[in-house]
Write a protein that holds these residues in place. Structure first.
Motif, PDB file in Angstrom:
ATOM      1  N   GLU A 124       9.861 -10.562  10.691  1.00 46.00           N
ATOM      2  CA  GLU A 124      10.912 -10.129  11.614  1.00 46.00           C
ATOM      3  C   GLU A 124      10.395  -8.947  12.431  1.00 46.00           C
ATOM      4  OE1 GLU A 124      14.122  -9.092   8.999  1.00 46.00           O
ATOM      5  OE2 GLU A 124      14.730 -11.182   8.751  1.00 46.00           O
ATOM      6  N   GLY A 125       9.668  -9.229  13.493  1.00 51.91           N
ATOM      7  CA  GLY A 125       9.105  -8.157  14.314  1.00 51.91           C
ATOM      8  C   GLY A 125       8.067  -7.375  13.535  1.00 51.91           C
ATOM      9  N   GLU A 126       8.315  -6.056  13.370  1.00 52.47           N
ATOM     10  CA  GLU A 126       7.371  -5.234  12.615  1.00 52.47           C
ATOM     11  C   GLU A 126       7.665  -5.231  11.111  1.00 52.47           C
ATOM     12  OE1 GLU A 126       8.366  -0.701  12.519  1.00 52.47           O
ATOM     13  OE2 GLU A 126       8.699  -1.413  14.566  1.00 52.47           O
ATOM     14  N   TYR A 127       8.689  -5.956  10.692  1.00 60.17           N
ATOM     15  CA  TYR A 127       9.059  -6.017   9.286  1.00 60.17           C
ATOM     16  C   TYR A 127       8.718  -7.368   8.664  1.00 60.17           C
ATOM     17  CZ  TYR A 127      11.615  -1.678   9.893  1.00 60.17           C
ATOM     18  OH  TYR A 127      11.948  -0.365  10.140  1.00 60.17           O
ATOM     19  N   LEU A 128       8.441  -7.336   7.368  1.00 60.23           N
ATOM     20  CA  LEU A 128       8.177  -8.547   6.592  1.00 60.23           C
ATOM     21  C   LEU A 128       9.194  -8.633   5.473  1.00 60.23           C
ATOM     22  CD1 LEU A 128       4.345  -8.000   6.112  1.00 60.23           C
ATOM     23  CD2 LEU A 128       5.438  -9.376   7.875  1.00 60.23           C
ATOM     24  N   LEU A 129       9.601  -9.834   5.115  1.00 59.74           N
ATOM     25  CA  LEU A 129      10.430 -10.045   3.942  1.00 59.74           C
ATOM     26  C   LEU A 129       9.513 -10.550   2.839  1.00 59.74           C
ATOM     27  CD1 LEU A 129      13.660 -11.674   5.387  1.00 59.74           C
ATOM     28  CD2 LEU A 129      13.283  -9.321   4.711  1.00 59.74           C
ATOM     29  N   LEU A 130       9.461  -9.813   1.720  1.00 63.89           N
ATOM     30  CA  LEU A 130       8.517 -10.083   0.650  1.00 63.89           C
ATOM     31  C   LEU A 130       9.227 -10.405  -0.652  1.00 63.89           C
ATOM     32  CD1 LEU A 130       6.211  -6.977   1.256  1.00 63.89           C
ATOM     33  CD2 LEU A 130       5.983  -9.254   2.242  1.00 63.89           C
ATOM     34  N   THR A 137       2.776  -2.152   8.479  1.00 66.49           N
ATOM     35  CA  THR A 137       1.762  -1.117   8.283  1.00 66.49           C
ATOM     36  C   THR A 137       1.618  -0.718   6.823  1.00 66.49           C
ATOM     37  OG1 THR A 137       3.381   0.604   8.763  1.00 66.49           O
ATOM     38  CG2 THR A 137       2.045  -0.190  10.598  1.00 66.49           C
ATOM     39  N   HIS A 138       2.570  -1.100   5.976  1.00 63.40           N
ATOM     40  CA  HIS A 138       2.549  -0.721   4.568  1.00 63.40           C
ATOM     41  C   HIS A 138       2.034  -1.822   3.654  1.00 63.40           C
ATOM     42  CE1 HIS A 138       5.875   2.408   5.593  1.00 63.40           C
ATOM     43  NE2 HIS A 138       4.681   2.784   5.992  1.00 63.40           N
ATOM     44  N   VAL A 139       1.406  -2.837   4.230  1.00 57.45           N
ATOM     45  CA  VAL A 139       0.821  -3.923   3.431  1.00 57.45           C
ATOM     46  C   VAL A 139      -0.566  -4.278   3.968  1.00 57.45           C
ATOM     47  CG1 VAL A 139       3.062  -4.928   2.815  1.00 57.45           C
ATOM     48  CG2 VAL A 139       1.820  -5.797   4.798  1.00 57.45           C
ATOM     49  N   LEU A 140      -1.380  -4.856   3.098  1.00 56.63           N
ATOM     50  CA  LEU A 140      -2.692  -5.381   3.483  1.00 56.63           C
ATOM     51  C   LEU A 140      -2.708  -6.870   3.183  1.00 56.63           C
ATOM     52  CD1 LEU A 140      -5.199  -2.784   1.996  1.00 56.63           C
ATOM     53  CD2 LEU A 140      -4.680  -3.186   4.396  1.00 56.63           C
ATOM     54  N   THR A 180       0.807  -1.220   0.000  1.00 57.45           N
ATOM     55  CA  THR A 180       0.000   0.000   0.000  1.00 57.45           C
ATOM     56  C   THR A 180       0.841   1.271   0.000  1.00 57.45           C
ATOM     57  OG1 THR A 180      -0.141  -0.030   2.416  1.00 57.45           O
ATOM     58  CG2 THR A 180      -1.915  -1.125   1.198  1.00 57.45           C
ATOM     59  N   ALA A 181       2.161   1.144   0.009  1.00 58.11           N
ATOM     60  CA  ALA A 181       3.034   2.311   0.035  1.00 58.11           C
ATOM     61  C   ALA A 181       4.355   1.994  -0.652  1.00 58.11           C
ATOM     62  CB  ALA A 181       3.292   2.739   1.473  1.00 58.11           C
ATOM     63  N   GLY A 182       4.975   3.049  -1.175  1.00 60.02           N
ATOM     64  CA  GLY A 182       6.292   2.895  -1.797  1.00 60.02           C
ATOM     65  C   GLY A 182       6.217   2.720  -3.301  1.00 60.02           C
ATOM     66  N   HIS A 183       7.371   2.474  -3.917  1.00 61.31           N
ATOM     67  CA  HIS A 183       7.448   2.293  -5.367  1.00 61.31           C
ATOM     68  C   HIS A 183       6.682   1.069  -5.846  1.00 61.31           C
ATOM     69  CE1 HIS A 183      11.083   4.885  -4.858  1.00 61.31           C
ATOM     70  NE2 HIS A 183      10.521   5.455  -5.897  1.00 61.31           N
TER      71      HIS A 183
END
Length: 88
Positions: free
Chosen positions: A27-33, A50-53, A12-15
């Protein structure tokens, strides 16, 4: 919906906004995609939760392999995400 490994999420955010990705690791509040194309398995994108759904929790061979630590190829990720895009 809690995001777990092998889920499919929408950025939902970024390039890469609007892109579909498989979650490789949490990894905590981060995801590896990874999507198998711009972000291959060898170089996953690190993104905040927070930047993904969450889109779906697939029950496919690829998702099972990601959860179990099996071998997955980039082409398999691309194929699964293409099928999901067509159905949306």
């Amino acid at each position: 919906m809690d995001v777990r490994c092998s889920d499919i999420v929408l950025s939902t955010a970024g390039h890469d906004k609007g892109g579909l990705f498989f979650v490789l690791n949490v990894e905590g509040e981060y995801l590896l995609l990874a999507d198998g194309h711009n972000r291959p398995l060898e170089k996953p994108k690190r993104k905040k939760r927070t930047h993904v759904l969450p889109v779906t929790r697939p029950d496919t061979d690829v998702a099972k392999a990601l959860r179990d630590g099996g071998v997955v190829r980039n082409s398999e990720l691309r194929r699964e995400l293409a099928i999901l895009r067509q159905s949306m």
